[in-house]
Design an enzyme around this catalytic site. Structure first.
Site, PDB file in Angstrom:
ATOM      1  N   LYS A  22      39.142  39.751  34.664  1.00 26.52           N
ATOM      2  CA  LYS A  22      38.399  38.543  34.271  1.00 26.52           C
ATOM      3  C   LYS A  22      38.410  38.426  32.739  1.00 26.52           C
ATOM      4  O   LYS A  22      39.424  38.760  32.131  1.00 26.52           O
ATOM      5  CB  LYS A  22      36.994  38.562  34.880  1.00 26.52           C
ATOM      6  CG  LYS A  22      37.046  38.817  36.401  1.00 26.52           C
ATOM      7  CD  LYS A  22      35.742  38.621  37.128  1.00 26.52           C
ATOM      8  CE  LYS A  22      35.946  38.836  38.625  1.00 26.52           C
ATOM      9  NZ  LYS A  22      34.744  38.642  39.421  1.00 26.52           N
TER      10      LYS A  22
ATOM     11  N   HIS B  31      40.810  31.371  41.927  1.00 23.89           N
ATOM     12  CA  HIS B  31      39.648  32.264  41.983  1.00 23.89           C
ATOM     13  C   HIS B  31      38.370  31.424  41.994  1.00 23.89           C
ATOM     14  O   HIS B  31      38.307  30.371  41.358  1.00 23.89           O
ATOM     15  CB  HIS B  31      39.669  33.216  40.780  1.00 23.89           C
ATOM     16  CG  HIS B  31      38.676  34.329  40.928  1.00 23.89           C
ATOM     17  ND1 HIS B  31      37.329  34.143  40.708  1.00 23.89           N
ATOM     18  CD2 HIS B  31      38.830  35.609  41.319  1.00 23.89           C
ATOM     19  CE1 HIS B  31      36.700  35.290  40.942  1.00 23.89           C
ATOM     20  NE2 HIS B  31      37.585  36.189  41.324  1.00 23.89           N
TER      21      HIS B  31
ATOM     22  N   GLY C 157      30.515  40.751  42.509  1.00 20.26           N
ATOM     23  CA  GLY C 157      29.771  41.204  41.327  1.00 20.26           C
ATOM     24  C   GLY C 157      28.545  42.040  41.620  1.00 20.26           C
ATOM     25  O   GLY C 157      27.639  42.122  40.797  1.00 20.26           O
TER      26      GLY C 157
ATOM     27  N   GLU D  31      37.708  36.367  49.291  1.00 21.23           N
ATOM     28  CA  GLU D  31      36.600  36.811  48.445  1.00 21.23           C
ATOM     29  C   GLU D  31      35.355  35.991  48.758  1.00 21.23           C
ATOM     30  O   GLU D  31      35.168  34.897  48.196  1.00 21.23           O
ATOM     31  CB  GLU D  31      36.946  36.626  46.963  1.00 21.23           C
ATOM     32  CG  GLU D  31      38.122  37.456  46.497  1.00 21.23           C
ATOM     33  CD  GLU D  31      38.034  37.772  45.010  1.00 21.23           C
ATOM     34  OE1 GLU D  31      38.161  38.948  44.675  1.00 21.23           O
ATOM     35  OE2 GLU D  31      37.839  36.863  44.199  1.00 21.23           O
TER      36      GLU D  31
ATOM     37  N   ASN E 195      41.387  42.661  38.688  1.00 21.70           N
ATOM     38  CA  ASN E 195      41.140  41.383  38.005  1.00 21.70           C
ATOM     39  C   ASN E 195      40.112  41.648  36.913  1.00 21.70           C
ATOM     40  O   ASN E 195      38.919  41.765  37.194  1.00 21.70           O
ATOM     41  CB  ASN E 195      40.624  40.352  39.019  1.00 21.70           C
ATOM     42  CG  ASN E 195      40.259  39.038  38.349  1.00 21.70           C
ATOM     43  OD1 ASN E 195      40.557  38.828  37.174  1.00 21.70           O
ATOM     44  ND2 ASN E 195      39.615  38.152  39.092  1.00 21.70           N
TER      45      ASN E 195
ATOM     46  N   GLU F 249      35.711  31.716  40.493  1.00 25.40           N
ATOM     47  CA  GLU F 249      35.139  31.454  39.167  1.00 25.40           C
ATOM     48  C   GLU F 249      35.865  30.308  38.470  1.00 25.40           C
ATOM     49  O   GLU F 249      35.283  29.586  37.670  1.00 25.40           O
ATOM     50  CB  GLU F 249      35.164  32.745  38.329  1.00 25.40           C
ATOM     51  CG  GLU F 249      34.125  33.728  38.859  1.00 25.40           C
ATOM     52  CD  GLU F 249      34.471  35.189  38.671  1.00 25.40           C
ATOM     53  OE1 GLU F 249      35.404  35.499  37.909  1.00 25.40           O
ATOM     54  OE2 GLU F 249      33.804  36.033  39.309  1.00 25.40           O
TER      55      GLU F 249
ATOM     56  N   SER G  65      32.709  43.179  45.380  1.00 23.95           N
ATOM     57  CA  SER G  65      32.002  44.464  45.269  1.00 23.95           C
ATOM     58  C   SER G  65      32.754  45.627  45.913  1.00 23.95           C
ATOM     59  O   SER G  65      32.146  46.518  46.504  1.00 23.95           O
ATOM     60  CB  SER G  65      30.582  44.350  45.824  1.00 23.95           C
ATOM     61  OG  SER G  65      29.878  43.342  45.120  1.00 23.95           O
TER      62      SER G  65
END
Ligand code: 13P
Length: 254
Positions: A10, A96, A172, A166, A8, A98, A214
């Site tokens: 992003k 997702h 991250g 996730e 991904n 985000e 991560s």
């Protein structure tokens, strides 16, 4: 079942040239894969060029990071599952964290999920808690998020459903900050249990479960081996072709 390792990207990288270089780097390893599927999810603007680079590579696929719940119409800024398919995409990531943080609701994720599955896309629905509390409230959160995000799916389209777990708190960071494989294992079993409650055991047991948060070259093999998952959804480390290639090799060697 083949392992599934999804990149991904992003909102990265900044230029088409960089995107091309990353994908070319990944392809060198992907052409050797037999037991693993690599899926690259670039921003839409790099889709066409990525499709050309991927070409006929057997275990390398193109995916989208989002999709709308209709195929055409007056929906400024949106992209439809039909467009994704016509541009060479076979996977889509939905819900997702985000995107949810930007305002996407469970209801929107549910509409997208049901439509993308109906359109025949391999549909990766993301779920994950913000915090892992001692009392286990996160389990209730996960159950409710799964139920609400999947509540519109017709059973006959379940075969293309993939769940990506996730935990938001693990996204991250460095490899050492990922969730420990034993905890991932417990959560993967819990997710399977919820899926069985919704769809019945035989229908739900085939849905692959991926882990994201991560994941990197230091932990990829261990997470897949001991975390009871079928693959990984990789964020920032998928932009480094050497690291992502090592992760593909770890999956391939299990
Ligand atoms: P990182 O791999 O950067 O933690 O991101 C995980 C993720 O959000 C993938 O969708």
């Amino acid at each position: 079942m083949k392992k599934i390792i999804i990149a991904n990207w992003k909102m990265n990288p900044a230029s088409a040239k960089e995107a091309e270089n990353i994908l070319n780097g990944i392809k060198k390893t992907a052409v050797k894969l037999k037991k693993t599927q690599a899926v690259i999810c670039p921003p839409f603007i790099y889709f066409e060029n990525s499709r050309k680079i991927i070409g006929e590579t057997a275990n390398l696929f193109l995916g989208a990071q989002n999709s709308f719940w209709q195929n055409e119409g007056a929906f400024t800024g949106e992209t439809s599952p039909e467009m994704i398919k016509n541009s060479g995409g076979s996977y889509v990531i939905l819900g997702h964290s985000e995107r949810r943080a930007l305002g996407e609701t469970d209801e929107m994720v549910a509409r997208k999920t049901s439509f993308c599955l109906k359109m025949g896309l391999k549909t990766v629905v993301c779920v994950g808690e913000k915090v892992r509390d001692e009392q286990g409230d996160y389990l209730v959160f996960l159950r409710d998020e799964l139920r609400a995000s999947l509540n519109k799916i017709q059973k006959k389209f379940l075969k293309n459903l993939i769940i990506a777990y996730e935990p938001i708190w693990a996204i991250g960071k460095k490899d050492a900050d990922a969730m420990p494989p034993s905890d991932i294992h417990g959560t993967a079993i819990y997710i399977k249990k919820i899926l069985s409650e919704i769809y019945g055991r035989e229908n739900a047991s085939s849905a692959p479960i991926l882990y994201g948060g991560s994941a990197g070259k230091e932990n990829a093999g261990e997470i897949i081996k001991n975390g009871g998952v079928d693959g990984l959804l990789v964020g920032h480390q998928s932009l480094n072709p050497e690291i992502f290639s090592e992760m593909l090799i770890s999956a391939e060697n299990i």
